[in-house]
Write a protein that holds these residues in place. Structure first.
Motif, PDB file in Angstrom:
ATOM      1  N   ARG A   2       0.835  -1.209   0.000  1.00 15.61           N
ATOM      2  CA  ARG A   2       0.000   0.000   0.000  1.00 15.61           C
ATOM      3  C   ARG A   2       0.870   1.261   0.000  1.00 15.61           C
ATOM      4  NH1 ARG A   2      -2.827  -3.144   3.797  1.00 15.61           N
ATOM      5  NH2 ARG A   2      -1.914  -1.942   5.519  1.00 15.61           N
ATOM      6  N   GLN A   3       1.950   1.250   0.767  1.00 20.30           N
ATOM      7  CA  GLN A   3       2.829   2.414   0.806  1.00 20.30           C
ATOM      8  C   GLN A   3       3.488   2.649  -0.551  1.00 20.30           C
ATOM      9  OE1 GLN A   3       5.384   1.174   3.933  1.00 20.30           O
ATOM     10  NE2 GLN A   3       4.095   1.958   5.579  1.00 20.30           N
ATOM     11  N   ARG A   4       3.893   1.548  -1.207  1.00 17.16           N
ATOM     12  CA  ARG A   4       4.520   1.703  -2.524  1.00 17.16           C
ATOM     13  C   ARG A   4       3.525   2.299  -3.521  1.00 17.16           C
ATOM     14  NH1 ARG A   4       5.928  -3.032  -3.016  1.00 17.16           N
ATOM     15  NH2 ARG A   4       4.266  -3.844  -4.325  1.00 17.16           N
ATOM     16  N   ALA A   5       2.271   1.792  -3.497  1.00 20.56           N
ATOM     17  CA  ALA A   5       1.265   2.330  -4.417  1.00 20.56           C
ATOM     18  C   ALA A   5       1.003   3.809  -4.149  1.00 20.56           C
ATOM     19  CB  ALA A   5      -0.030   1.525  -4.276  1.00 20.56           C
ATOM     20  N   GLN A   6       0.955   4.196  -2.860  1.00 21.71           N
ATOM     21  CA  GLN A   6       0.719   5.601  -2.533  1.00 21.71           C
ATOM     22  C   GLN A   6       1.883   6.469  -2.976  1.00 21.71           C
ATOM     23  OE1 GLN A   6      -2.115   6.970  -1.343  1.00 21.71           O
ATOM     24  NE2 GLN A   6      -1.095   8.908  -1.735  1.00 21.71           N
ATOM     25  N   ARG A   7       3.126   5.961  -2.823  1.00 20.51           N
ATOM     26  CA  ARG A   7       4.281   6.727  -3.276  1.00 20.51           C
ATOM     27  C   ARG A   7       4.240   6.938  -4.790  1.00 20.51           C
ATOM     28  NH1 ARG A   7       7.105   3.315   0.110  1.00 20.51           N
ATOM     29  NH2 ARG A   7       7.933   2.135  -1.674  1.00 20.51           N
ATOM     30  N   GLU A   8       3.917   5.847  -5.499  1.00 18.17           N
ATOM     31  CA  GLU A   8       3.864   5.970  -6.957  1.00 18.17           C
ATOM     32  C   GLU A   8       2.798   6.967  -7.389  1.00 18.17           C
ATOM     33  OE1 GLU A   8       3.220   1.999  -8.176  1.00 18.17           O
ATOM     34  OE2 GLU A   8       5.322   1.368  -7.893  1.00 18.17           O
ATOM     35  N   LEU A   9       1.622   6.930  -6.723  1.00 23.32           N
ATOM     36  CA  LEU A   9       0.562   7.876  -7.063  1.00 23.32           C
ATOM     37  C   LEU A   9       0.988   9.307  -6.760  1.00 23.32           C
ATOM     38  CD1 LEU A   9      -2.352   8.275  -8.018  1.00 23.32           C
ATOM     39  CD2 LEU A   9      -3.085   7.995  -5.637  1.00 23.32           C
ATOM     40  N   THR A  10       1.604   9.509  -5.605  1.00 27.24           N
ATOM     41  CA  THR A  10       2.056  10.856  -5.230  1.00 27.24           C
ATOM     42  C   THR A  10       3.078  11.391  -6.219  1.00 27.24           C
ATOM     43  OG1 THR A  10       1.654  10.380  -2.893  1.00 27.24           O
ATOM     44  CG2 THR A  10       3.140  12.195  -3.389  1.00 27.24           C
ATOM     45  N   VAL A  11       4.058  10.544  -6.576  1.00 26.47           N
ATOM     46  CA  VAL A  11       5.092  10.980  -7.517  1.00 26.47           C
ATOM     47  C   VAL A  11       4.487  11.280  -8.882  1.00 26.47           C
ATOM     48  CG1 VAL A  11       7.142  10.212  -8.776  1.00 26.47           C
ATOM     49  CG2 VAL A  11       6.973   9.810  -6.315  1.00 26.47           C
ATOM     50  N   ARG A  12       3.530  10.435  -9.324  1.00 24.99           N
ATOM     51  CA  ARG A  12       2.921  10.654 -10.633  1.00 24.99           C
ATOM     52  C   ARG A  12       2.160  11.985 -10.684  1.00 24.99           C
ATOM     53  NH1 ARG A  12       1.079   6.058 -11.044  1.00 24.99           N
ATOM     54  NH2 ARG A  12      -1.040   6.344 -10.294  1.00 24.99           N
ATOM     55  N   HIS A  13       1.341  12.237  -9.658  1.00 24.90           N
ATOM     56  CA  HIS A  13       0.600  13.496  -9.614  1.00 24.90           C
ATOM     57  C   HIS A  13       1.541  14.698  -9.531  1.00 24.90           C
ATOM     58  CE1 HIS A  13      -3.333  11.480  -8.071  1.00 24.90           C
ATOM     59  NE2 HIS A  13      -3.083  11.213  -9.330  1.00 24.90           N
ATOM     60  N   ASN A  14       2.574  14.553  -8.718  1.00 23.66           N
ATOM     61  CA  ASN A  14       3.530  15.641  -8.567  1.00 23.66           C
ATOM     62  C   ASN A  14       4.229  15.944  -9.890  1.00 23.66           C
ATOM     63  OD1 ASN A  14       5.147  17.438  -6.677  1.00 23.66           O
ATOM     64  ND2 ASN A  14       6.762  16.238  -7.658  1.00 23.66           N
ATOM     65  N   ARG A  73      14.236   9.650  -7.399  1.00 24.80           N
ATOM     66  CA  ARG A  73      15.286   8.681  -7.075  1.00 24.80           C
ATOM     67  C   ARG A  73      15.125   8.156  -5.655  1.00 24.80           C
ATOM     68  NH1 ARG A  73      18.587  12.169 -10.187  1.00 24.80           N
ATOM     69  NH2 ARG A  73      19.327  13.251  -8.333  1.00 24.80           N
ATOM     70  N   GLU A  74      14.745   9.047  -4.743  1.00 26.50           N
ATOM     71  CA  GLU A  74      14.503   8.596  -3.372  1.00 26.50           C
ATOM     72  C   GLU A  74      13.355   7.588  -3.315  1.00 26.50           C
ATOM     73  OE1 GLU A  74      15.863  12.814  -1.263  1.00 26.50           O
ATOM     74  OE2 GLU A  74      13.789  12.104  -1.135  1.00 26.50           O
ATOM     75  N   ALA A  75      12.284   7.859  -4.103  1.00 32.47           N
ATOM     76  CA  ALA A  75      11.159   6.926  -4.145  1.00 32.47           C
ATOM     77  C   ALA A  75      11.588   5.587  -4.744  1.00 32.47           C
ATOM     78  CB  ALA A  75       9.999   7.525  -4.948  1.00 32.47           C
ATOM     79  N   ARG A  80      15.121  19.006  -8.585  1.00 32.49           N
ATOM     80  CA  ARG A  80      14.642  18.607  -7.262  1.00 32.49           C
ATOM     81  C   ARG A  80      13.643  17.451  -7.379  1.00 32.49           C
ATOM     82  NH1 ARG A  80      11.841  23.287  -4.249  1.00 32.49           N
ATOM     83  NH2 ARG A  80      13.950  24.134  -4.480  1.00 32.49           N
ATOM     84  N   LEU A  81      12.753  17.539  -8.385  1.00 32.03           N
ATOM     85  CA  LEU A  81      11.771  16.469  -8.579  1.00 32.03           C
ATOM     86  C   LEU A  81      12.465  15.149  -8.878  1.00 32.03           C
ATOM     87  CD1 LEU A  81       8.881  15.454  -8.980  1.00 32.03           C
ATOM     88  CD2 LEU A  81       9.018  16.246 -11.343  1.00 32.03           C
TER      89      LEU A  81
END
Length: 459
Positions: A179-191, A221-223, A215-216
């Motif tokens: 779930r955390q990985r999916a949320q990170r991917e969604l956050t990065v995609r929207h950003n 890379r951190e994600a 910066r993005l």
């Protein structure tokens, strides 16, 4: 139509203001996303610590049961003290795990069930320890009762229940990671989408826009690094599971020999027969302890890069045949060895011993009473070949395709019930042979029976 200079200045100023506003908006969004990613990465690290703590607790469960079993078998005070120390370490590990999972009702319920099962196991162990202490003090009735406990009690489901609870806890943490990985991917995609749109408007402030994109990319890379760490955690858990299956399968063989010989001790009337069987019991127990020591030594060798070396096939075969001498003799089964006795192979000692033990164990189980198990060694240009042959029922053609699949046990013998089998032995044996650069396959034997062919790189 061109705008007058004051109009152009106002337009450029307005565009610049729009670009700066868009850049500021994207910067704020990036900072918020960075904060969310930092929280997510911290949560991933915490979840990985929970998984490691659960695996540590499972290892302590095994240590606890091993130490109490050693005390019951040998009656030595150091094993009893080791059991008490292990119980204390388990309590500390459970307390630490409770702290790591504080606020999670699912894990809290699992820990409560684990504590109940643990107390049940400890209560049973203390009863057996009390019987052993009375027996050591000369209480014959206690010694008789302790023998009955070993001979008549079926295997407890307590350990399996504890394993199931720990597996459920690990799966709960894995689901959290997903779930955390999916949320990170969604956050990065929207950003990414919003920042790119904002930077399109901020073209006049190119340098600032490039800095925002840089910066993005760092955030991405951190994600990706966090996702890689989660993948590594899953891989380590999978390798640990495979190692546990290997150790459990081999220990099952040692304990099977112990139970078989101890059953014969009860029925043996002659003192020399009882002494011989008692020596067999001790030998099987010693083999089990040596196996555990070999597992630990191999792990240490792998850490030092010393795991692979030259192996004497003849010496390895002698050790395995001595281990199965008692169950083979009870069924009148003889061993015959032919071929290159001095064949030198190269690989991990524990892996080769595991494969040989599995092949000999199956041959003893399925060969007819009074039969002959043959072992033929042959030297090839770049590898050694060993054939293990018996005159048992062989493997039906319809089942050969699934012979080396996990959890597919061998078929029953024609004369009765199937020998105890988990369906893991041949699958693990082939896995280890291939990992060492070798191969394990089955061939039907002319005239009836089975032939397993092991090929292994030469030294």
């Amino acid at each position: 139509m061109s705008l007058p200079r004051p109009g152009r200045r106002a337009l450029f100023t307005g565009l610049l203001a729009l670009a700066v506003a868009a850049l500021l908006a994207s910067s704020v969004l990036s900072l918020r996303t960075t904060d969310r990613l930092a929280v997510s990465i911290a949560s991933v690290s915490q979840t990985q610590r929970v998984i490691e703590q659960i695996n540590r607790l499972w290892g302590l469960l095994g240590d606890r049961d091993s130490e109490v079993l050693r005390y019951l078998l040998l009656g030595r005070e150091e094993h009893l003290q080791a059991f008490r120390d292990t119980v204390r370490r388990m309590e500390a590990a459970r307390s630490q795990l409770a702290g790591e999972t504080r606020g999670d009702p699912v894990q809290a319920a699992a820990l409560a069930e684990l504590a109940r099962l643990h107390e049940e196991r400890i209560e049973r162990a203390e009863q057996l320890i009390a019987l052993k202490q009375r027996a050591l003090a000369g209480d014959g009735a206690a010694a008789t009762q302790l023998d009955r406990e070993f001979d008549g009690s079926p295997a407890s489901g307590n350990a399996e229940a504890m394993r199931a609870v720990l597996d459920a806890m690990v799966q709960h943490e894995r689901d959290r990671l997903a779930r955390q990985r999916a949320q990170r991917e969604l956050t990065v995609r929207h950003n990414r989408q919003i920042v790119l749109a904002a930077n399109g408007l901020a073209l006049v402030a190119g340098l600032t826009a490039l800095l925002a994109i840089g910066r993005l990319r760092r955030r991405e890379r951190e994600a990706e690094r966090a996702a890689f760490e989660a993948q590594q955690a899953r891989r380590i858990a999978s390798e640990r599971q495979a190692s546990l299956e290997l150790v459990a399968h081999d220990l099952r063989g040692h304990f099977g020999n112990l139970l078989f010989a101890s059953d014969l001790v009860r029925d043996a009337a002659a003192p020399e027969a009882r002494a011989r069987l008692a020596a067999s019991v001790r030998g099987s127990a010693a083999s089990g302890l040596l196996f555990l020591q070999a597992v630990l030594e191999q792990a240490a060798g792998e850490a030092r890069g010393e795991a692979v070396g030259a192996l004497d096939l003849g010496a390895e075969l002698r050790r395995v045949l001595e281990e199965f001498a008692t169950p083979a003799a009870a069924r009148g089964i003889r061993f015959a060895r032919r071929g290159d006795e001095g064949l030198q192979l190269r690989g991990q000692p524990l892996a080769l011993a595991h494969v040989l033990r599995n092949l000999v164990s199956n041959a003893v189980k399925f060969a007819p009473e009074g039969g002959l198990v043959e072992l033929e060694a042959e030297t090839l240009p770049d590898r050694g070949r060993l054939r293990v042959l018996d005159r048992g029922p062989g493997v039906p053609e319809a089942e050969r395709g699934a012979l080396f699949q996990r959890y597919v046990p061998l078929s029953p013998t024609p004369g009765g019930a199937a020998p105890a089998s988990t369906g893991l032995g041949l699958a693990l044996a082939r896995q280890h042979a291939r990992a060492q650069g070798g191969e394990l396959r089955y061939e039907p034997r002319a005239g009836g029976g089975a032939c397993f062919v092991l090929e292994w790189p030469r030294a």
